[in-house]
Design a protein around this motif. Structure first.
Motif, PDB file in Angstrom:
ATOM      1  N   GLY A 134      -4.014   3.393  -0.904  1.00  0.00           N
ATOM      2  CA  GLY A 134      -4.322   2.575  -2.330  1.00  0.00           C
ATOM      3  C   GLY A 134      -3.222   1.680  -2.537  1.00  0.00           C
ATOM      4  O   GLY A 134      -2.094   1.448  -1.847  1.00  0.00           O
ATOM      5  N   CYS A 135      -3.290   0.969  -3.509  1.00  0.00           N
ATOM      6  CA  CYS A 135      -2.571  -0.116  -4.145  1.00  0.00           C
ATOM      7  C   CYS A 135      -2.828  -0.435  -5.614  1.00  0.00           C
ATOM      8  O   CYS A 135      -3.827   0.178  -6.160  1.00  0.00           O
ATOM      9  CB  CYS A 135      -2.601  -1.610  -3.284  1.00  0.00           C
ATOM     10  N   SER A 164     -10.228   6.900   0.646  1.00  0.00           N
ATOM     11  CA  SER A 164     -10.016   8.015   1.281  1.00  0.00           C
ATOM     12  C   SER A 164     -11.010   8.162   2.501  1.00  0.00           C
ATOM     13  O   SER A 164     -12.196   7.793   2.140  1.00  0.00           O
ATOM     14  CB  SER A 164     -10.126   9.280   0.389  1.00  0.00           C
ATOM     15  N   GLY A 175      -5.516   9.023   2.380  1.00  0.00           N
ATOM     16  CA  GLY A 175      -5.623   8.204   1.228  1.00  0.00           C
ATOM     17  C   GLY A 175      -4.834   6.833   1.518  1.00  0.00           C
ATOM     18  O   GLY A 175      -3.692   7.020   1.539  1.00  0.00           O
ATOM     19  N   THR A 188      -7.924   2.961  -4.572  1.00  0.00           N
ATOM     20  CA  THR A 188      -7.746   3.767  -3.596  1.00  0.00           C
ATOM     21  C   THR A 188      -9.109   3.972  -2.752  1.00  0.00           C
ATOM     22  O   THR A 188     -10.108   4.132  -3.035  1.00  0.00           O
ATOM     23  CB  THR A 188      -7.071   5.361  -4.075  1.00  0.00           C
ATOM     24  N   TRP A 222      -7.969  13.441  -7.503  1.00  0.00           N
ATOM     25  CA  TRP A 222      -7.738  12.284  -6.690  1.00  0.00           C
ATOM     26  C   TRP A 222      -8.697  12.699  -5.512  1.00  0.00           C
ATOM     27  O   TRP A 222      -8.727  13.936  -5.039  1.00  0.00           O
ATOM     28  CB  TRP A 222      -6.633  12.074  -6.087  1.00  0.00           C
ATOM     29  N   PHE A 282       0.791  -1.202  -0.082  1.00  0.00           N
ATOM     30  CA  PHE A 282       0.033  -0.100   0.054  1.00  0.00           C
ATOM     31  C   PHE A 282       0.859   1.224   0.040  1.00  0.00           C
ATOM     32  O   PHE A 282       1.679   1.310   0.377  1.00  0.00           O
ATOM     33  CB  PHE A 282      -0.735   0.012   1.023  1.00  0.00           C
ATOM     34  N   THR A 321      -1.272  16.867  -4.014  1.00  0.00           N
ATOM     35  CA  THR A 321      -1.921  15.814  -4.663  1.00  0.00           C
ATOM     36  C   THR A 321      -2.489  16.184  -5.743  1.00  0.00           C
ATOM     37  O   THR A 321      -2.864  17.537  -5.887  1.00  0.00           O
ATOM     38  CB  THR A 321      -2.617  15.051  -3.731  1.00  0.00           C
ATOM     39  N   TYR A 340      -4.666   2.353 -10.131  1.00  0.00           N
ATOM     40  CA  TYR A 340      -4.528   1.942  -8.471  1.00  0.00           C
ATOM     41  C   TYR A 340      -5.948   2.171  -8.000  1.00  0.00           C
ATOM     42  O   TYR A 340      -6.767   2.917  -8.562  1.00  0.00           O
ATOM     43  CB  TYR A 340      -3.676   3.012  -7.784  1.00  0.00           C
TER      44      TYR A 340
END
Length: 470
Positions: A404-405, A383, A402, A381, A354, A322, A350, A379
């Motif tokens: 994500g992977c 949040s 946030g 994600t 996103w 992650f 950012t 990805y």
């Protein structure tokens, strides 16, 4: 394996591994059953590494194949270098991307040096003073210095993990780890832990009085943060020699950064005590990385669990890799961790596309999103808002994280079950606006560096800064 269909050139990483092991080329070549001349060619990227040789490296030197061979293993990657060379100070050089890729992968220490110098120049422009010894490293802000150190280690410290897993396992309690940790501080170290009114601590939330051997915690700390505070103090005394050695090896440029690094490592160890590696990884896989269920199992809060999820990089026992950011309502980034490749700007904020800031509009709710970076990587994600550790009664106490992977791991996550991962909407995002190649972006905040603008006074476009592609 991902590397099966492409030639793999990782010479600098092999050279760095050899030097870390204190081996000559002859010694390493002998252990790998290859000739010294062949190893020399490998280290100079004149030969690709075969899959069988990579597996032998992993077996002999206990490295993780994926992280060692991953493109993102370079500490300062091509994206970060592109961001640096888009600066007005350097953009006229017109450095092509392929040169930045070669630099990041073939000379990672040089890339790190360029990043450090660039950061120092930026800080100098803000009026930051050089220290009395003329060490220009003092121009790098403490948080950036420590952040770079953490990322260079992929946010994983084997020595701390081993120590914390042993201690955390011994203190495990199905009700709460707080009481076993309080007793450990008292019985093993003669430290009495107490909760006191905030008025007694001034602007501190926790304080260790070494003279009276008292550890004081604010009554306004949330319960999970009191548990973490106990784990933090325990880490400071239990792992003092380990952390001291790590800090000494890192050689921070000044005392302030030294203290911040020490605190960061103790924070890491505290999370590892509360959530011992092997048991936490097993729980994460059992619950399919449900943060709420992990919070319940370990008496931790959302941020503590999310941070812990970015640390699961033990060779042979890796979790989903992650990445994580934490921002405040003004957009300031206060945490940035990645277990693998991180798809956002290193020096800027950012991407507005996103949904991190959308989380502030839906406090307490999970905001999922699939994003796609300009290189076509996707990805998954989520949040969500979190509360600061200490109660203030102010709406500004909210932060957002946030997590994500890579999309290829999303099927392992319970929060992705409601998504049709093949057909769900995908949001195009980018790095910092100055280096983002996306032309038709209504959220673009600055003109792209090194690109010819295509502004026509007779015609307004969706993007405020249209530019010529290519």
């Amino acid at each position: 394996m991902a590397m099966a269909n492409q030639k793999l050139f990782i010479g600098p990483r092999i050279r760095r591994l050899r030097r870390e092991q204190g081996l000559s080329q002859t010694d390493m070549a002998k252990s790998l059953s290859i000739s010294p001349s062949y190893l020399n060619h490998l280290e100079r990227n004149q030969r690709p590494v075969t899959a069988s040789l990579l597996l032998k490296l992993a077996e002999l030197y206990e490295i993780d194949v994926r992280s060692f061979a991953a493109e993102g293993a370079a500490r300062t990657g091509p994206e970060a270098l592109a961001e640096i060379f888009s600066d007005s100070l350097l953009r006229d050089l017109g450095v092509p991307r392929y040169e930045l890729v070669e630099l990041a992968h073939n000379a990672p220490a040089v890339a790190d040096g360029i990043a450090r110098l660039y950061t120092a120049v930026k800080e100098a422009g803000r009026g930051a003073p050089v220290d009395g010894d003329g060490d220009v490293r003092s121009l790098v802000t403490p948080e950036n210095w420590v952040r770079d150190y953490i990322q260079a280690h992929r946010n994983h410290y084997p020595a701390l993990e081993r120590s914390a897993e042993t201690l955390g396992g011994a203190l495990s309690d199905p009700l709460s780890m707080a009481e076993p940790m309080r007793r450990r501080l008292k019985d093993a170290w003669g430290i009495d832990a107490r909760v006191v009114p905030q008025s007694q601590l001034g602007n501190s939330s926790q304080l260790y009085d070494a003279e009276r051997r008292l550890f004081l915690m604010s009554s306004q700390l949330r319960s999970e943060n009191r548990t973490f505070a106990l784990a933090y103090q325990l880490a400071l005394v239990e792992f003092a020699s380990v952390i001291d050695a790590m800090v000494a090896e890192a050689a921070p440029p000044d005392e302030g950064i030294r203290q911040l690094l020490h605190m960061s490592l103790a924070n890491y160890a505290a999370g590892a005590i509360m959530m011992p590696y092997g048991r936490f990884l097993a729980s994460a896989e059992e619950h399919r990385y449900s943060i709420d269920r992990l919070c319940g199992d370990y008496g931790a809060n959302v941020e503590q669990v999310a941070h812990r999820l970015t640390t699961l990089s033990r060779p042979g026992a890796r979790g989903v890799p992650f990445f994580m950011l934490r921002v405040d309502p003004a957009g300031n980034i206060s945490k940035r961790y990645a277990g693998e490749k991180f798809p956002f700007s290193r020096f800027g904020g950012t991407c507005p596309r996103w949904n991190m800031h959308t989380a502030f509009q839906f406090a307490g709710q999970v905001v999922p999103q699939i994003i796609e970076t300009p290189d076509a990587h996707r990805y998954f994600t989520v949040s969500r808002t979190i509360e600061r550790p200490i109660k203030t009664g102010l709406s500004a106490s909210l932060l957002a994280i946030g997590l994500g992977c890579d999309i290829r791991h999303a099927h392992k996550l319970s929060c992705a079950d409601s998504f049709d991962l093949e057909n769900a909407p995908v949001t195009p995002v980018g790095p910092a606006c100055a280096i983002c190649p996306r032309i038709d972006c209504a959220q673009r905040a600055t003109a792209p560096a090194g690109r010819m603008l295509a502004v026509d006074r007779q015609r307004k476009t969706i993007s405020p800064y249209p530019f010529v592609a290519g």
